[in-house]
Write a protein that holds these residues in place. Structure first.
Motif, PDB file in Angstrom:
ATOM      1  N   SER A 121       0.846  -1.192   0.000  1.00 51.06           N
ATOM      2  CA  SER A 121       0.000   0.000   0.000  1.00 51.06           C
ATOM      3  C   SER A 121       0.884   1.245   0.000  1.00 51.06           C
ATOM      4  O   SER A 121       2.035   1.216   0.441  1.00 51.06           O
ATOM      5  N   LEU A 122       0.346   2.334  -0.492  1.00 44.18           N
ATOM      6  CA  LEU A 122       1.129   3.565  -0.628  1.00 44.18           C
ATOM      7  C   LEU A 122       1.313   4.252   0.725  1.00 44.18           C
ATOM      8  O   LEU A 122       0.360   4.432   1.477  1.00 44.18           O
ATOM      9  N   ASN A 123       2.572   4.614   1.025  1.00 43.77           N
ATOM     10  CA  ASN A 123       2.841   5.413   2.227  1.00 43.77           C
ATOM     11  C   ASN A 123       3.848   6.530   1.954  1.00 43.77           C
ATOM     12  O   ASN A 123       4.025   7.422   2.778  1.00 43.77           O
ATOM     13  N   PHE A 124       4.528   6.466   0.807  1.00 50.60           N
ATOM     14  CA  PHE A 124       5.485   7.494   0.370  1.00 50.60           C
ATOM     15  C   PHE A 124       6.565   7.756   1.424  1.00 50.60           C
ATOM     16  O   PHE A 124       6.951   8.896   1.669  1.00 50.60           O
ATOM     17  N   LYS A 125       7.077   6.664   2.022  1.00 43.93           N
ATOM     18  CA  LYS A 125       8.105   6.791   3.055  1.00 43.93           C
ATOM     19  C   LYS A 125       9.450   6.202   2.642  1.00 43.93           C
ATOM     20  O   LYS A 125      10.435   6.382   3.354  1.00 43.93           O
ATOM     21  N   ASN A 126       9.504   5.493   1.541  1.00 44.27           N
ATOM     22  CA  ASN A 126      10.740   4.798   1.167  1.00 44.27           C
ATOM     23  C   ASN A 126      11.831   5.782   0.758  1.00 44.27           C
ATOM     24  O   ASN A 126      11.562   6.818   0.144  1.00 44.27           O
ATOM     25  N   LYS A 127      13.078   5.416   1.068  1.00 43.99           N
ATOM     26  CA  LYS A 127      14.198   6.350   1.004  1.00 43.99           C
ATOM     27  C   LYS A 127      14.973   6.329  -0.309  1.00 43.99           C
ATOM     28  O   LYS A 127      15.894   7.126  -0.485  1.00 43.99           O
ATOM     29  N   GLN A 128      14.669   5.418  -1.219  1.00 46.29           N
ATOM     30  CA  GLN A 128      15.410   5.327  -2.477  1.00 46.29           C
ATOM     31  C   GLN A 128      14.452   5.068  -3.630  1.00 46.29           C
ATOM     32  O   GLN A 128      13.344   4.543  -3.435  1.00 46.29           O
ATOM     33  N   THR A 129      14.891   5.429  -4.843  1.00 48.84           N
ATOM     34  CA  THR A 129      14.090   5.200  -6.050  1.00 48.84           C
ATOM     35  C   THR A 129      14.963   4.558  -7.118  1.00 48.84           C
ATOM     36  O   THR A 129      16.024   5.094  -7.450  1.00 48.84           O
ATOM     37  N   ASN A 130      14.507   3.423  -7.644  1.00 49.09           N
ATOM     38  CA  ASN A 130      15.217   2.741  -8.730  1.00 49.09           C
ATOM     39  C   ASN A 130      14.193   2.352  -9.797  1.00 49.09           C
ATOM     40  O   ASN A 130      13.605   1.267  -9.751  1.00 49.09           O
ATOM     41  N   ILE A 131      13.970   3.251 -10.741  1.00 45.22           N
ATOM     42  CA  ILE A 131      12.968   3.022 -11.794  1.00 45.22           C
ATOM     43  C   ILE A 131      13.427   1.916 -12.735  1.00 45.22           C
ATOM     44  O   ILE A 131      12.627   1.082 -13.168  1.00 45.22           O
ATOM     45  N   SER A 132      14.706   1.881 -13.061  1.00 49.88           N
ATOM     46  CA  SER A 132      15.219   0.881 -14.002  1.00 49.88           C
ATOM     47  C   SER A 132      15.009  -0.527 -13.474  1.00 49.88           C
ATOM     48  O   SER A 132      14.635  -1.441 -14.222  1.00 49.88           O
ATOM     49  N   LYS A 133      15.224  -0.746 -12.172  1.00 49.88           N
ATOM     50  CA  LYS A 133      15.034  -2.077 -11.587  1.00 49.88           C
ATOM     51  C   LYS A 133      13.572  -2.495 -11.664  1.00 49.88           C
ATOM     52  O   LYS A 133      13.255  -3.655 -11.956  1.00 49.88           O
TER      53      LYS A 133
END
Length: 675
Positions: A121-133
């Motif tokens: 579920s969405l919480n918008f708390k994660n600290k990194q973004t990896n779109i390619s993965k």
């Protein structure tokens, strides 16, 4: 059914008719008209029995329409919250869910991503973004399907390979929904700050800073670095519309052992929207000594460069590649030695290492002189043949000499060595076992052993450079493999007595995204003890708060996730229910990489949509994308068929019918007095 089956069915019909006529015309004294019903029943029963013996295959084809997939992937990282777009994202997802036309046209599948792809579920708390993965993981799920993809993101990736290249492998139309301000606003930021993790006492360490300005005016702002409230560097930086980036390279002194924290700051603009990216904290660990490792070899081989590069990623270690004679001239400078494929020229070296109890790792390959080794060392012997063999690694999860990082050894290419049996003459632990053609030989491929205060390692194969390359292919980074070699070197270079509780953690964490502490607990025989209850007591040295957390058993170690901790300095004690304890300290720096972005990366998302034959949309004007999906003829339902072939003998109702016909015939014959 084929022609032969039809022929057998016709023969069965003829045979059944002949049997019925024979019984009720030829043998019966009554007229055929009186026995017509009996003849028909007998014909049916015999015919059906013969059909079952022939067992024809019945084919049934059904048709159905398959809808294309609509994959909806939402960025669940903290940057969406920093841009204050959480509610807009939720409104858009709700509109997709309630859109009946989309539901009738597509199978809608929802995912979230940050550093991993998931269905959370969405919480918008994660600290990194990896779109390619995320795109590469979707590729493995929706390969060879029609699956247009809506990508809801600001387009700002914090790590990983370029996602426009990953999209080419995905091979599905991508419809980016731009989250955040699509218009560039004036902004000053510290784009990158590069510094080594370690520095030596009474020395200087290099710092590289990249400063970026987005704006049309000519400005001058001050950049400074402070430590413990004192300025250690300051410089006025000029920016213009054309000269909008500056690279600063300078050195800072080290005067104290331990973790030293610094704060970098860049002056802000009036009405600047994002001021968080004008500040950045960083730290280094100042050490007063390093580990010198010698790789001794008479050969030229790519393994040498790969090992040197891998070990030296930890700046506490320095590697020298030497010939045997040159090593003997510098032998007192090294804490650990690697003997790469030793031969007769290593005789003096082995004598020195044995006499002085120096730790070493022996790498044995196709050019190793095993007859020489069998004479010169009593640690191990090899019954060598003239043949070579490729050995695949099998990880031993019970290995407990040190905590090993998670590597996919099953995907690694084999190492090459001679075909023979390795005998180790002391008690040892196998880290990797040999496997030949998928069958374990129960022989060590990589083993470590301790003899007194000395430690030794044996690697029975060459071409470890291929492992480092495969590790990069698997994880898009050398870090995990280099961590593996680093821990192996750390273990072999140490002469400390084995302890019943060990800790694996960093002295400082750049933000709390990947803050994990691991521990191993051993019984009195120094065997890993998986039955312990392990806890950590953390004390915030600034706020004096105390936190008690359990460590969870994972493979051959206990671990605790520290990502919920606030940036601060912490001291801690890890304890077990067998009264073992060990203490330490670390610092979590106040840094959130997801807060460094002021705008969405519209340019890159537009490139992504163009290259994949999709359409770009904005979070406040998403209907353009939905209309395009509904009107695109590439996404029409596909008619497919399913063909099922079933043997007639599996039709149980036919057997029931045969029994029923026989019973009816018997009952009628009994009724008419023919029995």
């Amino acid at each position: 059914m084929n022609t032969q089956t039809y022929f057998y069915i016709i023969l069965a019909g003829i045979a059944s008719l002949l049997v019925a006529l024979f019984l009720y015309k030829y043998k019966s004294k009554s007229a055929l008209k009186k026995n017509a019903l009996f003849a028909f029943l007998r014909f049916l029963s015999v015919f059906l029995i013969l059909i079952l013996l022939i067992n024809p295959k019945i084919t049934n084809t059904s048709y159905y329409n398959e809808k294309p997939n609509l994959v909806v992937v939402t960025d669940n990282s903290n940057s969406i919250k920093q841009l204050k777009e959480e509610e807009n994202v939720k409104v858009f997802l709700n509109s997709i869910e309630k859109n009946k036309e989309l539901s009738e046209r597509f199978n809608i599948l929802n995912y979230t991503f940050s550093d991993e792809l998931g269905t959370d579920s969405l919480n918008f708390k994660n600290k990194q973004t990896n779109i390619s993965k995320a795109l590469l993981e979707l590729k493995s799920i929706y390969k060879e399907t029609v699956s247009p993809t809506i990508l809801i993101t600001d387009g700002n990736q914090t790590y990983g390979s370029d996602y426009t290249f990953a999209a080419q492998q995905y091979q599905q139309p991508i419809y980016p929904i731009v989250v955040g301000d699509s218009l560039k606003t004036s902004d000053l930021k510290i784009s990158n700050l590069n510094v080594n993790k370690y520095a030596y006492l009474k020395n200087k360490f290099p710092v590289e800073v990249i400063l970026v300005y987005n704006g049309d005016n000519t400005i001058t702002k001050n950049f400074s670095i402070t430590s413990n409230g004192k300025a250690v560097f300051s410089k006025a930086i000029n920016f213009t519309k054309d000269n909008n980036s500056q690279i600063l390279r300078f050195e800072l002194p080290t005067n104290k052992v331990g973790v030293q924290t610094y704060s970098a700051s860049l002056g802000t603009l009036e009405n600047e929207k994002n001021k968080q990216n004008n500040y950045k904290k960083f730290a280094i660990e100042v050490i007063d000594k390093s580990t010198n490792v010698a790789i001794v070899s008479t050969l030229l081989h790519p393994d040498l460069g790969a090992l040197k590069k891998s070990i030296e990623t930890n700046k506490q270690r320095k590697v020298s590649i030497l010939k045997p004679k040159k090593f003997l001239n510098q032998k007192n400078d090294f804490q650990m030695v690697m003997l790469y494929q030793p031969n007769n020229q290593f005789k003096s070296i082995l004598s020195y290492l044995t006499k002085e109890n120096i730790n070493y790792l022996a790498v044995l390959g196709t050019q190793t002189n095993f007859d020489f080794l069998n004479k010169e060392t009593d640690l191990f012997s090899v019954e060598a043949t003239s043949q070579t063999e490729n050995y695949q690694p099998i990880f031993n999860s019970n290995y407990n000499a040190f905590i090993t990082p998670e590597l996919d050894f099953n995907s690694f290419p084999p190492l090459k060595s001679i075909f023979g049996e390795l005998k180790i003459n002391s008690e040892f632990q196998t880290l990797l076992e040999q496997s030949v053609n998928g069958i374990s030989t129960n022989q060590p491929l990589l083993a470590t052993l301790e003899k007194g205060t000395s430690r030794y390692g044996i690697l029975f194969g060459e071409n470890i450079w291929k492992w480092r390359a495969q590790s990069y292919v698997n994880q898009q980074t050398f870090t995990v493999f280099d961590d593996f070699t680093g821990k192996l070197v750390q273990f072999l270079a140490s002469k400390k007595r084995k302890q019943r509780i060990t800790l694996d953690y960093q002295t400082f964490y750049d933000g709390n995204a990947n803050a994990v502490l691991r521990s191993q607990v051993f019984n009195k025989n120094y065997e890993f003890d998986a039955s312990q209850s392990v806890n950590i007591i953390l004390k915030d040295e600034i706020n004096n708060n105390t936190i008690n957390l359990p460590l969870i058993l994972s493979n051959n170690s206990y671990q605790v996730d520290l990502s919920q901790l606030k940036p601060s300095k912490y001291s801690f004690t890890v304890s077990t229910n067998s009264n073992l304890a060990k203490s330490g300290s670390f610092e979590i720096l106040d840094f959130n990489i997801e807060a460094q972005f002021a705008n969405a990366d519209v340019t890159k998302l537009h490139q992504l949509s163009t290259n994949s034959n999709g359409v770009l949309g904005l979070i406040d004007n998403y209907q353009v994308v939905l209309d395009n999906l509904l009107n695109d003829k590439r996404y029409l339902p596909i008619q497919k068929s399913t063909t099922k072939t079933e043997a007639l003998i599996n039709c149980y109702y036919l057997l029931f019918l045969i029994v029923l016909i026989i019973v009816i015939e018997w009952y009628l014959r009994k009724y008419k007095g023919l029995i």
